[in-house]
Design an enzyme around this catalytic site. Structure first.
Site, PDB file in Angstrom:
ATOM      1  N   ASP A 205      -1.225   1.802  -1.887  1.00 41.92           N
ATOM      2  CA  ASP A 205      -0.960   1.059  -3.120  1.00 41.92           C
ATOM      3  C   ASP A 205      -0.434   1.968  -4.224  1.00 41.92           C
ATOM      4  OD1 ASP A 205      -2.002  -1.039  -1.729  1.00 41.92           O
ATOM      5  OD2 ASP A 205      -3.906  -1.102  -2.804  1.00 41.92           O
TER       6      ASP A 205
ATOM      7  N   GLU B  63      -2.667  -5.828   3.420  1.00 40.81           N
ATOM      8  CA  GLU B  63      -4.013  -5.301   3.678  1.00 40.81           C
ATOM      9  C   GLU B  63      -4.131  -4.683   5.065  1.00 40.81           C
ATOM     10  OE1 GLU B  63      -6.096  -4.960   1.263  1.00 40.81           O
ATOM     11  OE2 GLU B  63      -4.746  -6.033  -0.089  1.00 40.81           O
TER      12      GLU B  63
END
Length: 676
Positions: A222, A125
Site C-alpha cells: 500500500d 488484499e
C-alpha cells in the site's frame, strides 16, 4: 562480483468509494503528491504502480498536475502500470462475468488516460483463489503478485522465492510473483540504509543460483504506508526516508531497479505451482470469529516466543477472506443483494443494459465495506452507505426495465430463513420471516438510501487490548530504530467503557418488539390470495395476543398493532434508523419547528405523537407519527472497532424506543420519507 539484485518495487493506491472529500484531500497532500514528486526527480528509479479506477478518476478530476507527472513517468519508461478490478473488488467473490468486466474496464482506462495497457494485476488484499485465473488471463493479464506466505503454504521455502512461478486453471496460464514479507515490514518502517543493506545481501544468492533466474527482491504494498499511516509523513518526507532510499538504491552496485514486465520477459518461470486459497497472514486472523481468532493469535504468540514461528507459520492457517461473509450478517446481506442485482442485470436484453447500470453494480462491488481488519471497513457507515446507494439506484433502474412484483418471498442471504420484499417503486421493506418480525432493509428510492443499514454489536477478538475508560494512550511496541507499523500500535482514540463492548442480544433492525422488556416471538401469517400489499404476523394464543401488520403506501410505511386480551404490561418497539449524519452537526430532531437535539444525544419525550428526523447529509427527512401518544426515547447506537488510528467508537444508527400500555387496543406507527 555477483549479479545485482533486481528490485521489483511496486505500490498500490486505493481509497474506498464513498470516502469523505477531506480524507481524500489529506491522502493526496500527505502521500500521493509527495510520493510522485520524489520519484519524478529520479528517472532511473523504475517502479510499478496500481491505482484503483475510482481513485484514478478522482485524481484526474481534482489533481491533474499529479497525474501529468505520472503520465510523463509512464511515457519515459519509468513507471509500469498494474491493472485489477476497476472498483477494487475481491475478484473471488463476484461473478465471472463481472470479473471480466471489472478487469477490462480498468485496463482500457489505463490505456486511455495514461497510455499503457497493463500486463500485471494487483489482487485486492492479495486474496487468492484459483477461480480468478481464467478471467485474468482472458483479459490479457500475464502475471500477478501475492505474498510469499501463499507460496510457503504450498510447500516452498523462502530460498526458492526470488523469481516467479506459473499456475493454470481451466487451460489458462498465469504467472505469479511472491512479495517479500521481510521487505513489507522494512519498507518504509526501518531506516533506509537497513532496507538497502538487506536487499544487497540477497546478491550473494545470485552466485549460488546457477542456471536459475537471477534474484529478484519483490515488493508491492500500500502506498498509504508512505505518508498516511501514523508518523509516516514525517518519517518518509520530512525526514527524507524516501529520498534516501531511492538515492541509496540507485547508488548501490548490488541493486538494479527493474520493471516486472522486463524481468518477466527476460527470465524463465521457476516451475508450476498451485496455491491454496488464502490471503496475507494478518488477514487469516481478522477473518475468524472472536473466540477462534483469539485462539489463533495465542497460538501465533506462543510459536514466536518458542522460536519456531518462522519455520512453521505455513502450517498455522487461520481463516479465508470469505469468512467475513459468514461472520458478519450485514456483510453477507450486502453481498447477496449485490449478487441478486448482478444476475438481474445480466438477464436483461443487451439493448436494455446501460453503462450507468454497469457502473452502479461495479461500485457496489468495491471491497472496503464488506470486511474489517486493521481498518474500519464494515464498521464505517459511510462505506456501507456507498454500497447501498449504488445497489438501490441500480435496483430502481432495473425495475424500470423489468418491473418486479410488489411482493416477493425468497431466502436472499441463504441463512435458511426466508425474507419477504414489499415494494411500491417509492419505498421497499424487506422483512425476515422469523420470530422478530422486523425489517432488515428499508429503502427510499428517491434518496438511494437504506434506513436499515445498521450494524449489530458483536464481540471482536481485539477487545482485550482496549484500555477501558481511557483515551489517547499509545503503545507503539517499537523499541528499535525506525518507526512502528500500524500493526504494532495500541491506542485508544476514544474513551471506551465496558458497556460499549457488550454484544447485542438481537439484530439492530426496525420494529423489534418487547413486552415488559422481553423480546416477543411472532409467527408469519400467510397473506390472503391475491392480496400482496401487506405482510402480517401474530403471536400465539397467550394473552395478550398481538397482531402486527406492515403496509406501504406511496412514501409512507405503516405498522399496525392490535392487541387481543387484557394485561397491564408495557409494549415497546425498537426502531434502528441509519441516518447519514450520525452524531455530526447535520442530524437533528424537530418538533413543530423547534430543534430538540442531535442524533448523537439522548432525547426523551412524553406523550409524543409526531417528531421529524432531519438530516442534511441525507438531503431529506423522516416524519415519525403515532396514532396515540407514546413514550419516546432516542439514543445513538455505537460500536467499537479498531482502525489505523486506534480503537474508536462509531455511531451506526439512531435507536428510537416507543413504549405504551397494552390497554390501547390498537396503535399505528408511520414513517414518511421526504426528499428536500
Amino acid at each position: 562480483m555477483p549479479r545485482p539484485v533486481s528490485l521489483l518495487f511496486g505500490v498500490h493506491a486505493h481509497q474506498p468509494i464513498g470516502n469523505f472529500p477531506e480524507v481524500l484531500a489529506d491522502a493526496h497532500l500527505r502521500c500521493y503528491k509527495p510520493f510522485l514528486e520524489v520519484l519524478f526527480r529520479y528517472p532511473d528509479f523504475h517502479f510499478a504502480v496500481h491505482f484503483s479506477g475510482w481513485l484514478l478518476d478522482y485524481l484526474f478530476e481534482h489533481y491533474p498536475q499529479d497525474m501529468a507527472l505520472l503520465k510523463q513517468m509512464v511515457k519515459r519508461g519509468q513507471a509500469e502500470l498494474f491493472g485489477a478490478g476497476d472498483t477494487e473488488p475481491v475478484l473471488a467473490v463476484i461473478p465471472n462475468r463481472d470479473r471480466l468486466g471489472q478487469i477490462e474496464t480498468l485496463s482500457q482506462k489505463l490505456a486511455a488516460k495514461l497510455g499503457q495497457r497493463p500486463l500485471g494485476a494487483w489482487l485486492t488484499e492479495r486474496v487468492w483463489e484459483s477461480t480468478v485465473v481464467p478471467s485474468l488471463a482472458d483479459c490479457g493479464i500475464r502475471y500477478v503478485i501475492v505474498d510469499d506466505y501463499h507460496f510457503l503454504c504450498a510447500g516452498k521455502t523462502t530460498a526458492q522465492l526470488y523469481g516467479f512461478y506459473t499456475t493454470e486453471e481451466d487451460s489458462r496460464k498465469l504467472d505469479i510473483f511472491p512479495i517479500s514479507e521481510a521487505l513489507r515490514y522494512k519498507l518504509p518502517f526501518s531506516p533506509a540504509s537497513d532496507a538497502i543493506a538487506y536487499i544487497e545481501s540477497l546478491a550473494d544468492m545470485n552466485s549460488q543460483n546457477g542456471d536459475n533466474p537471477h534474484i529478484a527482491a519483490v515488493y508491492f504494498d500500500d502506498i498509504e504506508k508512505f505518508g498516511i499511516w501514523p508518523e509516516t509523513y514525517q518519517w518518509v518526507y520530512e525526514q527524507g526516508w524516501l529520498e534516501q532510499f531511492v538515492q541509496g538504491v540507485l547508488a548501490s552496485p548490488g541493486i538494479s531497479t527493474c520493471h516486472y514486465r522486463d524481468y518477466h520477459a527476460a527470465e524463465k518461470t521457476q516451475g508450476i505451482i498451485y496455491l491454496p486459497t488464502t490471503s496475507y497472514i494478518e488477514m487469516n486472523e481478522w477473518t475468524l470469529p472472536a473466540e477462534s481468532a483469539g485462539a489463533y493469535a495465542d497460538l501465533i504468540n506462543r510459536s514466536k516466543s518458542s522460536g519456531w514461528f518462522e519455520h512453521k507459520k505455513p502450517f498455522l492457517r487461520g481463516g479465508i477472506w470469505k469468512n467475513f461473509l459468514s461472520r458478519y450478517p450485514e456483510s453477507n446481506w450486502m453481498h447477496k443483494r449485490m449478487l441478486g442485482l448482478s444476475a438481474r442485470l445480466a438477464a436483461l436484453p443487451e439493448n436494455q443494459r446501460t453503462g450507468g447500470m454497469q457502473q452502479k453494480l461495479y461500485a457496489a462491488q468495491a471491497n472496503d465495506a464488506y470486511w474489517h481488519g486493521l481498518f474500519g471497513g464494515l464498521y464505517l457507515p459511510h462505506l456501507r452507505r456507498a454500497v447501498y446507494n449504488n445497489l438501490i439506484a441500480l435496483e430502481a433502474m432495473l425495475d424500470t426495465c423489468a418491473p418486479r412484483p410488489n411482493c416477493m418471498t425468497q431466502d436472499i442471504d441463504l441463512d435458511g430463513t426466508k425474507e419477504t420484499c414489499l415494494q411500491n417503486n417509492s419505498l421497499q421493506i424487506i422483512l425476515k420471516l422469523n420470530r422478530h418480525a422486523s425489517i432488515v432493509e428499508f429503502d427510499a428510492y428517491s434518496l438511494n438510501h437504506n434506513f436499515g443499514d445498521t450494524l449489530q454489536r458483536q464481540k471482536e477478538h481485539y477487545f482485550h487490548k482496549i484500555q477501558l475508560n481511557g483515551a489517547n494512550s499509545t503503545d507503539t511496541g517499537n523499541s528499535g530504530s525506525g518507526i512502528a507499523s500500524a500493526h504494532d500500535r495500541t491506542n485508544n482514540k476514544h474513551i471506551i467503557q465496558a458497556a460499549d463492548l457488550e454484544p447485542d442480544d438481537h439484530p439492530r433492525n426496525l420494529f423489534v418488539d418487547r413486552l415488559d422488556g422481553t423480546l416477543i416471538d411472532y409467527q408469519h401469517v400467510a397473506a390472503d390470495s391475491g392480496k400482496t400489499s401487506t405482510i402480517r404476523f401474530q403471536t400465539d394464543d397467550a394473552a395478550p395476543q398481538i397482531h402486527k401488520q406492515f403496509e406501504l403506501m406511496h412514501n409512507r410505511l405503516s405498522v399496525y398493532y392490535r392487541f387481543s386480551g387484557k394485561t397491564d404490561k408495557l409494549f415497546s418497539t425498537e426502531i434502528n434508523l441509519a441516518m447519514p449524519s450520525c452524531d455530526g452537526m447535520g442530524g437533528r430532531f424537530i418538533d413543530r419547528n423547534d430543534t430538540l437535539g442531535g442524533f448523537g444525544q439522548l432525547l426523551r419525550l412524553t406523550n409524543m405523537t409526531e417528531v421529524i428526523l432531519d438530516d442534511t447529509a441525507l438531503e431529506g427527512y423522516v416524519t415519525l407519527k403515532t396514532s396515540a401518544p407514546v413514550q419516546f426515547c432516542a439514543q445513538p447506537h455505537f460500536t467499537v472497532s479498531q482502525s489505523e488510528n486506534g480503537f474508536e467508537k462509531v455511531m451506526q444508527a439512531v435507536t428510537l424506543l416507543l413504549e405504551w400500555p397494552v390497554q390501547e387496543e390498537e396503535l399505528t406507527i408511520t414513517l414518511e420519507v421526504h426528499p428536500k
